[in-house]
Design an enzyme around this catalytic site. Structure first.
Site, PDB file in Angstrom:
ATOM      1  N   TYR A  50     -15.133 -12.001  -0.265  1.00  0.00           N
ATOM      2  CA  TYR A  50     -15.823 -10.716  -0.497  1.00  0.00           C
ATOM      3  C   TYR A  50     -17.076 -10.905  -1.356  1.00  0.00           C
ATOM      4  O   TYR A  50     -18.100 -10.264  -1.127  1.00  0.00           O
ATOM      5  CB  TYR A  50     -14.877  -9.721  -1.185  1.00  0.00           C
TER       6      TYR A  50
ATOM      7  N   ARG B  83      -6.799  11.555  -5.332  1.00  0.00           N
ATOM      8  CA  ARG B  83      -8.060  10.829  -5.118  1.00  0.00           C
ATOM      9  C   ARG B  83      -9.235  11.820  -5.124  1.00  0.00           C
ATOM     10  O   ARG B  83     -10.284  11.541  -5.701  1.00  0.00           O
ATOM     11  CB  ARG B  83      -7.982  10.102  -3.786  1.00  0.00           C
TER      12      ARG B  83
ATOM     13  N   ARG C 266      -3.338   6.429   1.451  1.00  0.00           N
ATOM     14  CA  ARG C 266      -3.833   7.617   2.154  1.00  0.00           C
ATOM     15  C   ARG C 266      -2.853   8.296   3.092  1.00  0.00           C
ATOM     16  O   ARG C 266      -3.082   9.426   3.506  1.00  0.00           O
ATOM     17  CB  ARG C 266      -5.110   7.251   2.926  1.00  0.00           C
TER      18      ARG C 266
ATOM     19  N   ARG D 100       0.813  -1.223   0.000  1.00  0.00           N
ATOM     20  CA  ARG D 100       0.000   0.000   0.000  1.00  0.00           C
ATOM     21  C   ARG D 100       0.846   1.272   0.000  1.00  0.00           C
ATOM     22  O   ARG D 100       0.462   2.283   0.605  1.00  0.00           O
ATOM     23  CB  ARG D 100      -0.955   0.049   1.218  1.00  0.00           C
TER      24      ARG D 100
ATOM     25  N   ASP E 253      -7.031  -2.448  -7.320  1.00  0.00           N
ATOM     26  CA  ASP E 253      -7.573  -3.143  -6.152  1.00  0.00           C
ATOM     27  C   ASP E 253      -7.806  -4.593  -6.501  1.00  0.00           C
ATOM     28  O   ASP E 253      -7.982  -4.932  -7.677  1.00  0.00           O
ATOM     29  CB  ASP E 253      -8.883  -2.499  -5.698  1.00  0.00           C
TER      30      ASP E 253
HETATM   31  O1  CP3 Z   1       0.076  -1.728  -2.494  1.00  0.00           O
HETATM   32  C1  CP3 Z   1      -0.266  -0.797  -3.249  1.00  0.00           C
HETATM   33  O2  CP3 Z   1       0.127   0.380  -3.126  1.00  0.00           O
HETATM   34  C2  CP3 Z   1      -1.160  -1.120  -4.446  1.00  0.00           C
HETATM   35  C3  CP3 Z   1      -2.527  -0.858  -4.328  1.00  0.00           C
HETATM   36  C4  CP3 Z   1      -3.475  -1.802  -3.581  1.00  0.00           C
HETATM   37  C5  CP3 Z   1      -4.698  -1.329  -3.056  1.00  0.00           C
HETATM   38  N1  CP3 Z   1      -5.431  -2.378  -2.610  1.00  0.00           N
HETATM   39  C6  CP3 Z   1      -5.114   0.072  -3.061  1.00  0.00           C
HETATM   40  C7  CP3 Z   1      -6.179   0.476  -2.137  1.00  0.00           C
HETATM   41  C8  CP3 Z   1      -3.444  -3.177  -3.357  1.00  0.00           C
HETATM   42  C9  CP3 Z   1      -2.333  -4.177  -3.665  1.00  0.00           C
HETATM   43  C10 CP3 Z   1      -4.698  -3.536  -2.756  1.00  0.00           C
HETATM   44  C11 CP3 Z   1      -5.079  -4.925  -2.428  1.00  0.00           C
HETATM   45  C12 CP3 Z   1      -6.289  -5.175  -1.625  1.00  0.00           C
HETATM   46  N2  CP3 Z   1      -7.517  -4.567  -1.696  1.00  0.00           N
HETATM   47  C13 CP3 Z   1      -6.417  -6.217  -0.676  1.00  0.00           C
HETATM   48  C14 CP3 Z   1      -5.348  -7.227  -0.360  1.00  0.00           C
HETATM   49  C15 CP3 Z   1      -4.186  -6.648   0.329  1.00  0.00           C
HETATM   50  C16 CP3 Z   1      -4.185  -6.779   1.803  1.00  0.00           C
HETATM   51  O3  CP3 Z   1      -4.184  -5.713   2.446  1.00  0.00           O
HETATM   52  O4  CP3 Z   1      -4.123  -7.901   2.299  1.00  0.00           O
HETATM   53  C17 CP3 Z   1      -7.716  -6.164  -0.132  1.00  0.00           C
HETATM   54  C18 CP3 Z   1      -8.262  -7.071   0.948  1.00  0.00           C
HETATM   55  C19 CP3 Z   1      -8.403  -5.130  -0.804  1.00  0.00           C
HETATM   56  C20 CP3 Z   1      -9.843  -4.758  -0.642  1.00  0.00           C
HETATM   57  C21 CP3 Z   1      -9.890  -3.384  -0.138  1.00  0.00           C
HETATM   58  N3  CP3 Z   1      -9.697  -2.279  -0.941  1.00  0.00           N
HETATM   59  C22 CP3 Z   1     -10.036  -2.941   1.202  1.00  0.00           C
HETATM   60  C23 CP3 Z   1     -10.292  -3.833   2.381  1.00  0.00           C
HETATM   61  C24 CP3 Z   1      -9.907  -1.547   1.181  1.00  0.00           C
HETATM   62  C25 CP3 Z   1      -9.825  -0.611   2.356  1.00  0.00           C
HETATM   63  C26 CP3 Z   1     -11.025   0.088   2.704  1.00  0.00           C
HETATM   64  C27 CP3 Z   1     -10.655   1.186   3.717  1.00  0.00           C
HETATM   65  O5  CP3 Z   1     -11.368   2.190   3.679  1.00  0.00           O
HETATM   66  O6  CP3 Z   1      -9.682   1.029   4.447  1.00  0.00           O
HETATM   67  C28 CP3 Z   1      -9.701  -1.157  -0.156  1.00  0.00           C
HETATM   68  C29 CP3 Z   1      -9.524   0.222  -0.666  1.00  0.00           C
HETATM   69  C30 CP3 Z   1      -8.136   0.581  -1.062  1.00  0.00           C
HETATM   70  N4  CP3 Z   1      -7.374  -0.162  -1.921  1.00  0.00           N
HETATM   71  C31 CP3 Z   1      -7.420   1.752  -0.691  1.00  0.00           C
HETATM   72  C32 CP3 Z   1      -6.196   1.702  -1.373  1.00  0.00           C
HETATM   73  C33 CP3 Z   1      -5.099   2.726  -1.364  1.00  0.00           C
HETATM   74  C34 CP3 Z   1      -7.926   2.871   0.190  1.00  0.00           C
HETATM   75  C35 CP3 Z   1      -8.973   3.581  -0.619  1.00  0.00           C
HETATM   76  C36 CP3 Z   1      -9.082   5.047  -0.344  1.00  0.00           C
HETATM   77  O7  CP3 Z   1      -8.366   5.834  -1.010  1.00  0.00           O
HETATM   78  O8  CP3 Z   1      -9.916   5.424   0.478  1.00  0.00           O
END
Ligand code: CP3
Length: 353
Positions: A153, A39, A30, A26, A76
Site C-alpha cells: 500500500y 460511522r 458495513r 470484519r 485498520d
Molecule cells: O475485523 C474487524 O472487524 C476489525 C477491523 C478491521 C478493519 N480493517 C476495519 C475496516 C481490520 C482487521 C482491517 C484490516 C485491513 N484493512 C486489511 C487486512 C485484512 C484483510 O481483509 O485481508 C486491509 C487490506 C485493510 C485496508 C483497507 N481498509 C481496505 C482495503 C478497506 C476497504 C475499503 C472499502 O471501501 O471496501 C479498508 C476500510 C475498512 N477497514 C472498513 C472497515 C470496516 C470499511 C470502511 C467503511 O466503513 O467504509
C-alpha cells in the site's frame, strides 16, 4: 481479571474446549446497520478509528447480536503508514489511498519509526477502553498488517490492480525493498507489543497480499519479515500467554514454513480443505478459518450445511477457531451471521469432550 469465555485462547493453544470458538473477520463492519449509523456519526472512517469511544462502540456491536467468542479491535492496518507521515485517506468506491506514497530510496530512509504511545495513542486508548467495557466477556484481539502487505500500500499509494510499482521494486531494487521491510518489521513489532501492553490478549498479522508473490519472493519479502515480528513479540502478559496468529491470504503453499515461524496459529483461506491443512501442519499450530465468505449469501439451511462441512473437515479435537476465509462482505444479511455462529457452537459440541 478472569475471562468468562476463554474458548478462543484455549483453541489457539490447542487446549481442550467444550465447543469450537468462532469470530468473523470484519465482524464490526458495513453489513451492520448500527455500524453504518456510528460511522455516520463519526463523519468518516478515519474519524471512527481515531475516536476511542466510537471505535469501542463499534467493536462491541457484533457481540450484542451474536454469541461470538472473541472481539477484535476496531481499527485498520494502514494506521502505521499514516503515523509514518504518508497521510491516509479513504475515497468512496476506491478504498484507501496515501497523499505521500513512498517510492524512492531516499523516501524509505527518511521514514520515521512511530512511537505507538504517541502517534498511535488513539489505538492504544481504544484497546484500553475496549478491555474495560468487555469486562472479561471474551478476549480482545489486536492486529497489524504484515510488513509486506503494508509495503504494497505504501509504495503503490493505495489499493492496486497489478501492483506494478512494488513488484518493480522487488525485481529492480531489492535492497530498497529490504530497507523498507526492515523498518516496517520494527514498527509492526513495536505496535503489536504496545497493543499487548494496553490489553490485547491475542494478536493477528494480516498478510493480505502474500499470495501475490512467487515462492522465492514470498520467503524473502513476506515470510522472513513476519518471522522477525514474531520473534520480537511479547508472548506473555500478567502470566497469560498471548497467542499470535499469522494469516497470509492465497499462500497455502507455504503453510509448513509459516508454522515454523514460531506463531501459535495460522489463518487459512477457503481455497484449501482445512482438514488437509491440519494434516500438513500437524500439531505445530492451531488453524483459523475457513468458510468461503460467499456462503453467507446462501439460505440458512445451506449455511448450516457448509459450517458442518468445515467442522467435519477439521475433525475432532481442539486447535480450530472457526472463521470465514476472509472478511465478511458488506451486503450480507446479519441474520445469516447469527445462523453461522449458532451452527458452529451447536454442531461442534460432538467434536469435543
Ligand atoms: O475485523 C474487524 O472487524 C476489525 C477491523 C478491521 C478493519 N480493517 C476495519 C475496516 C481490520 C482487521 C482491517 C484490516 C485491513 N484493512 C486489511 C487486512 C485484512 C484483510 O481483509 O485481508 C486491509 C487490506 C485493510 C485496508 C483497507 N481498509 C481496505 C482495503 C478497506 C476497504 C475499503 C472499502 O471501501 O471496501 C479498508 C476500510 C475498512 N477497514 C472498513 C472497515 C470496516 C470499511 C470502511 C467503511 O466503513 O467504509
Amino acid at each position: 481479571m478472569t475471562l468468562k469465555n476463554d474458548r478462543f485462547l484455549k483453541a489457539l493453544l490447542r487446549q481442550p474446549v467444550d465447543r469450537t470458538p468462532v469470530w468473523i473477520m470484519r465482524q464490526a463492519g458495513r453489513y451492520l446497520p448500527e455500524y453504518r449509523a456510528t460511522r455516520e456519526k463519526a463523519g468518516s472512517f478515519m474519524q471512527l478509528c481515531q475516536t476511542p469511544e466510537l471505535a469501542c462502540e463499534v467493536t462491541l456491536q457484533p457481540l450484542e447480536r451474536f454469541e461470538l467468542d472473541a472481539a477484535i479491535l476496531f481499527s485498520d492496518i494502514l494506521t502505521i503508514p499514516d503515523a509514518m507521515g504518508l497521510e491516509l485517506y479513504f475515497t468512496t468506491g476506491e478504498g484507501p489511498a496515501f497523499r505521500k506514497p513512498v517510492q524512492t530510496r531516499a523516501a524509505v530512509d527518511a521514514l520515521p519509526l512511530p512511537d505507538p504511545e504517541q502517534e498511535l495513542r488513539y489505538v492504544m486508548d481504544a484497546v484500553r477502553l475496549i478491555r474495560r467495557e468487555l469486562d472479561g466477556r471474551v478476549p480482545l484481539i489486536g492486529f497489524s498488517g504484515s510488513p509486506w502487505t503494508l509495503a504494497t500500500y505504501m509504495v503503490e499509494g493505495g489499493s492496486s490492480k497489478n501492483f506494478s510499482r512494488i513488484k518493480g521494486l522487488l525485481f529492480d531494487e531489492p535492497e530498497t525493498a529490504h530497507r523498507l521491510l526492515e523498518k516496517l518489521a520494527r514498527a509492526v513489532a513495536d505496535y503489536l507489543n504496545a497493543q499487548i501492553a494496553a490489553g490485547a490478549q491475542a494478536v493477528m498479522i494480516f498478510d493480505t497480499w502474500g499470495g501475490l508473490l512467487m515462492p522465492e519472493h514470498f520467503r524473502t519479502f513476506s515470510l522472513a519479515y513476519m518471522q522477525r515480528v514474531v520473534e520480537q513479540l511479547q508472548r506473555e502478559r500478567d502470566g497469560q500467554p498471548v497467542p499470535v496468529i499469522l494469516f497470509s491470504k492465497g499462500a497455502d503453499g507455504h503453510l509448513e514454513a509459516m508454522a515454523d515461524t514460531g506463531c501459535d496459529a495460522l489463518g487459512v483461506d477457503w481455497t484449501i480443505e482445512i482438514g488437509q491443512a491440519r494434516t500438513r501442519v500437524g500439531d505445530r499450530v492451531a488453524l483459523q478459518g475457513n468458510l468461503d465468505p460467499s456462503a453467507l449469501y446462501a439460505s440458512p439451511e445451506t449455511i448450516r450445511r457448509e459450517v458442518q462441512k468445515v467442522l467435519q473437515s477439521f475433525g475432532p479435537g481442539s486447535g480450530h477457531v472457526f472463521n470465514l476465509g476472509h472478511g465478511i462482505h458488506p451486503e450480507i444479511n446479519p441474520e445469516h451471521v447469527k445462523v453461522l455462529v449458532d451452527a458452529v457452537h451447536e454442531l461442534s459440541a460432538p467434536l469435543h469432550g
